[in-house]
Enzyme design. Structure first.
Site, PDB file in Angstrom:
ATOM      1  N   GLU A  19       9.978 -22.646 -26.367  1.00  0.00           N
ATOM      2  CA  GLU A  19      11.129 -22.389 -27.243  1.00  0.00           C
ATOM      3  C   GLU A  19      10.633 -21.689 -28.505  1.00  0.00           C
ATOM      4  OE1 GLU A  19      13.875 -25.802 -28.367  1.00  0.00           O
ATOM      5  OE2 GLU A  19      12.949 -25.403 -30.299  1.00  0.00           O
ATOM      6  N   GLY A 125      24.306 -29.669 -32.575  1.00  0.00           N
ATOM      7  CA  GLY A 125      23.769 -29.308 -33.892  1.00  0.00           C
ATOM      8  C   GLY A 125      23.808 -30.523 -34.798  1.00  0.00           C
ATOM      9  N   ALA A 144      28.762 -32.108 -27.895  1.00  0.00           N
ATOM     10  CA  ALA A 144      28.227 -31.088 -26.978  1.00  0.00           C
ATOM     11  C   ALA A 144      28.989 -31.085 -25.654  1.00  0.00           C
ATOM     12  CB  ALA A 144      26.735 -31.317 -26.747  1.00  0.00           C
TER      13      ALA A 144
HETATM   14  C1  LIG Z   1      15.933 -29.584 -26.426  1.00  0.00           C
HETATM   15  C2  LIG Z   1      16.666 -29.563 -27.731  1.00  0.00           C
HETATM   16  C3  LIG Z   1      16.982 -28.356 -28.327  1.00  0.00           C
HETATM   17  C4  LIG Z   1      17.650 -28.327 -29.561  1.00  0.00           C
HETATM   18  N1  LIG Z   1      17.948 -27.115 -30.141  1.00  0.00           N
HETATM   19  C5  LIG Z   1      18.632 -27.078 -31.300  1.00  0.00           C
HETATM   20  C6  LIG Z   1      18.987 -25.835 -31.917  1.00  0.00           C
HETATM   21  O1  LIG Z   1      18.679 -24.759 -31.413  1.00  0.00           O
HETATM   22  N2  LIG Z   1      19.666 -25.868 -33.089  1.00  0.00           N
HETATM   23  C7  LIG Z   1      20.031 -27.042 -33.703  1.00  0.00           C
HETATM   24  O2  LIG Z   1      20.659 -26.998 -34.766  1.00  0.00           O
HETATM   25  N3  LIG Z   1      19.725 -28.223 -33.133  1.00  0.00           N
HETATM   26  C8  LIG Z   1      19.034 -28.281 -31.969  1.00  0.00           C
HETATM   27  N4  LIG Z   1      18.727 -29.490 -31.402  1.00  0.00           N
HETATM   28  C9  LIG Z   1      19.082 -30.721 -32.122  1.00  0.00           C
HETATM   29  C10 LIG Z   1      20.510 -31.238 -31.774  1.00  0.00           C
HETATM   30  O3  LIG Z   1      21.470 -30.311 -32.197  1.00  0.00           O
HETATM   31  C11 LIG Z   1      20.684 -32.573 -32.515  1.00  0.00           C
HETATM   32  O4  LIG Z   1      19.826 -33.540 -31.977  1.00  0.00           O
HETATM   33  C12 LIG Z   1      22.112 -33.078 -32.637  1.00  0.00           C
HETATM   34  O5  LIG Z   1      22.108 -34.132 -33.605  1.00  0.00           O
HETATM   35  C13 LIG Z   1      22.693 -33.647 -31.350  1.00  0.00           C
HETATM   36  O6  LIG Z   1      22.951 -32.676 -30.455  1.00  0.00           O
HETATM   37  P1  LIG Z   1      23.434 -33.029 -28.937  1.00  0.00           P
HETATM   38  O7  LIG Z   1      23.739 -31.755 -28.294  1.00  0.00           O
HETATM   39  O8  LIG Z   1      22.467 -33.949 -28.311  1.00  0.00           O
HETATM   40  O9  LIG Z   1      24.797 -33.827 -29.283  1.00  0.00           O
HETATM   41  P2  LIG Z   1      25.774 -34.718 -28.415  1.00  0.00           P
HETATM   42  O10 LIG Z   1      25.426 -34.733 -26.999  1.00  0.00           O
HETATM   43  O11 LIG Z   1      27.160 -34.304 -28.807  1.00  0.00           O
HETATM   44  O12 LIG Z   1      25.463 -36.172 -29.005  1.00  0.00           O
HETATM   45  C14 LIG Z   1      25.457 -36.420 -30.403  1.00  0.00           C
HETATM   46  C15 LIG Z   1      25.639 -37.913 -30.655  1.00  0.00           C
HETATM   47  O13 LIG Z   1      26.974 -38.289 -30.342  1.00  0.00           O
HETATM   48  C16 LIG Z   1      26.999 -39.305 -29.350  1.00  0.00           C
HETATM   49  N5  LIG Z   1      28.158 -38.993 -28.500  1.00  0.00           N
HETATM   50  C17 LIG Z   1      28.263 -38.006 -27.588  1.00  0.00           C
HETATM   51  N6  LIG Z   1      29.516 -37.983 -27.079  1.00  0.00           N
HETATM   52  C18 LIG Z   1      30.199 -38.961 -27.686  1.00  0.00           C
HETATM   53  C19 LIG Z   1      31.539 -39.442 -27.613  1.00  0.00           C
HETATM   54  N7  LIG Z   1      32.433 -38.902 -26.793  1.00  0.00           N
HETATM   55  N8  LIG Z   1      31.911 -40.495 -28.424  1.00  0.00           N
HETATM   56  C20 LIG Z   1      31.012 -41.063 -29.286  1.00  0.00           C
HETATM   57  N9  LIG Z   1      29.734 -40.654 -29.385  1.00  0.00           N
HETATM   58  C21 LIG Z   1      29.339 -39.622 -28.606  1.00  0.00           C
HETATM   59  C22 LIG Z   1      25.656 -39.237 -28.650  1.00  0.00           C
HETATM   60  O14 LIG Z   1      25.262 -40.490 -28.121  1.00  0.00           O
HETATM   61  C23 LIG Z   1      24.748 -38.821 -29.799  1.00  0.00           C
HETATM   62  O15 LIG Z   1      24.396 -39.924 -30.590  1.00  0.00           O
HETATM   63  C24 LIG Z   1      18.033 -29.552 -30.188  1.00  0.00           C
HETATM   64  C25 LIG Z   1      17.692 -30.770 -29.593  1.00  0.00           C
HETATM   65  C26 LIG Z   1      17.007 -30.791 -28.374  1.00  0.00           C
HETATM   66  C27 LIG Z   1      16.644 -32.114 -27.757  1.00  0.00           C
END
Ligand SMILES: Cc1cc2nc3c(=O)[nH]c(=O)nc-3n(C[C@H](O)[C@H](O)[C@H](O)COP(=O)(O)OP(=O)(O)OC[C@H]3O[C@@H](n4cnc5c(N)ncnc54)[C@H](O)[C@@H]3O)c2cc1C
Length: 317
Positions: A19, A125, A144
């Site tokens: 990455e 994010g 997400a």
């Molecule tokens: C491989 C990887 C690449 C990344 N790349 C980037 C990047 O390019 N740019 C950047 O800014 N960040 C990046 N991140 C960080 C990421 O954006 C953060 O960790 C962010 O806080 C969570 O993103 P997520 O997509 O996991 O969120 P989600 O899957 O939406 O989860 C976020 C939180 O909400 C909870 N949740 C999910 N759905 C629900 C629901 N329906 N009700 C209640 N709670 C819920 C989950 O348990 C979790 O605690 C990356 C992380 C990883 C692991």
């Protein structure tokens, strides 16, 4: 080609990928190429390009500080396109909920489709630095999983507001994030896994994990994910430690634990050059065990510099 197709075609052989972070605006893209060039001999089938959220900057004007919102590292899709065509490699732009409305996301995905980009990583994010909790942008997604749904809708030819009949459908392969040590906001690992399952049920094709430094955490996570009914590939994300400051920074930012042996090894280093070497050796040890366990891909967080990733790849690929 899709990430899942690369995995299938590898017939059980572990693939190498990494990455990168877009350079700050105003930088020359050649610097990025110079960092990527040494890694291409290891034939990564895909390269991820992160997206950074907008942030506040303060500009001094007539003795007063003027607050502006800006994106310091734009260009994710442009970089994906330039790498794809320069190196003939698949690229995976990270698409965020935060900072984008659904409409802006749709336009970005249309750009990706026209550019022949077959994969996207769907992420929520983080909150902006002045916010305690993540807040969706106006007209944007909260989680997400909602972004995954929007991308899947596009794959079905369903655009927002049903304004057109699509004659050409997108066919994005969708990656999502997984957290072997649980996401910082999740009340428990089990509840986080339930959310991950929801992302997969919404249409995610594979998972890339947050960095971890103890393989046991990954193996347990993969097993727990299986128990939860998650059957898509789970790609381990590996970050070689590079500075003493990482000992505080990584647990603080990513809510991960560092093994005692690694902490002791880093603390006994006399400078960051020695820390970098410790980081490489640790990552090689981790990677060899994961490779022997048959992980589909070893995915490295390069954070802009590639000498350490190259040193690791030389031992494995
Ligand atoms: C491989 C990887 C690449 C990344 N790349 C980037 C990047 O390019 N740019 C950047 O800014 N960040 C990046 N991140 C960080 C990421 O954006 C953060 O960790 C962010 O806080 C969570 O993103 P997520 O997509 O996991 O969120 P989600 O899957 O939406 O989860 C976020 C939180 O909400 C909870 N949740 C999910 N759905 C629900 C629901 N329906 N009700 C209640 N709670 C819920 C989950 O348990 C979790 O605690 C990356 C992380 C990883 C692991």
């Amino acid at each position: 080609m899709k990430v899942t197709e690369h995995i299938k075609n590898a017939n059980g052989k572990t693939l190498f990928s990494f990455e990168i972070i877009p350079p700050q605006k105003g930088s020359n893209i050649k610097e990025l190429y110079n960092n990527i060039d040494p890694l291409m001999e290891f034939k990564p089938p895909f390269i991820d390009v992160t997206t950074s959220r907008e942030q506040h900057v303060y500009i001094e004007k007539d003795g007063l500080l003027d607050r502006k919102i800006t994106r310091m590292r734009p260009g994710t899709v442009g970089i994906c396109a330039s790498l794809k065509y320069k190196y003939n490699v698949d690229t995976v732009p990270h698409v965020l909920c935060g900072g984008f409305s659904r409409e802006e996301t749709e336009y970005l995905l249309v750009d990706c489709h026209y550019l022949g980009i077959d994969n996207v990583m769907a992420l929520r994010g983080d909150a902006m630095s002045h916010q305690k909790y993540f807040e969706p942008s106006k007209g944007g997604h909260q989680y997400a999983s909602e972004l995954v749904e929007q991308i899947q809708n596009l794959n079905k030819g369903k655009y927002l507001h049903d304004v057109i009949e699509a004659s050409d459908k997108a066919d994005f392969c969708i990656g999502v994030a997984g957290y072997p040590e649980k996401h910082i906001e999740a009340p428990s690992l089990q509840s986080d896994l339930k959310r991950l399952k929801h992302k997969v049920d919404s249409g995610a094709d594979y998972v890339v994990t947050q960095m971890f430094f103890d393989n046991k955490k990954y193996f347990e996570f993969v097993e727990a994910a299986k128990q939860a009914g998650i059957t898509v590939p789970i790609i381990p994300g590996i970050k070689p430690i590079a500075t003493k400051r990482h000992l505080q920074l990584l647990p603080q930012v990513f809510k991960i634990d560092l093994p005692e042996d690694l902490i002791n090894a880093v603390e006994s280093c006399k400078d960051n050059k020695a820390v970098r070497q410790v980081g490489v050796e640790w990552a090689i040890k981790q990677s060899k065990e994961l490779q022997n366990a048959g992980v589909p891909v070893l995915h490295y967080y390069s954070m802009g510099k590639s000498d350490n990733i190259k040193a690791i790849a030389e031992q494995l690929f």
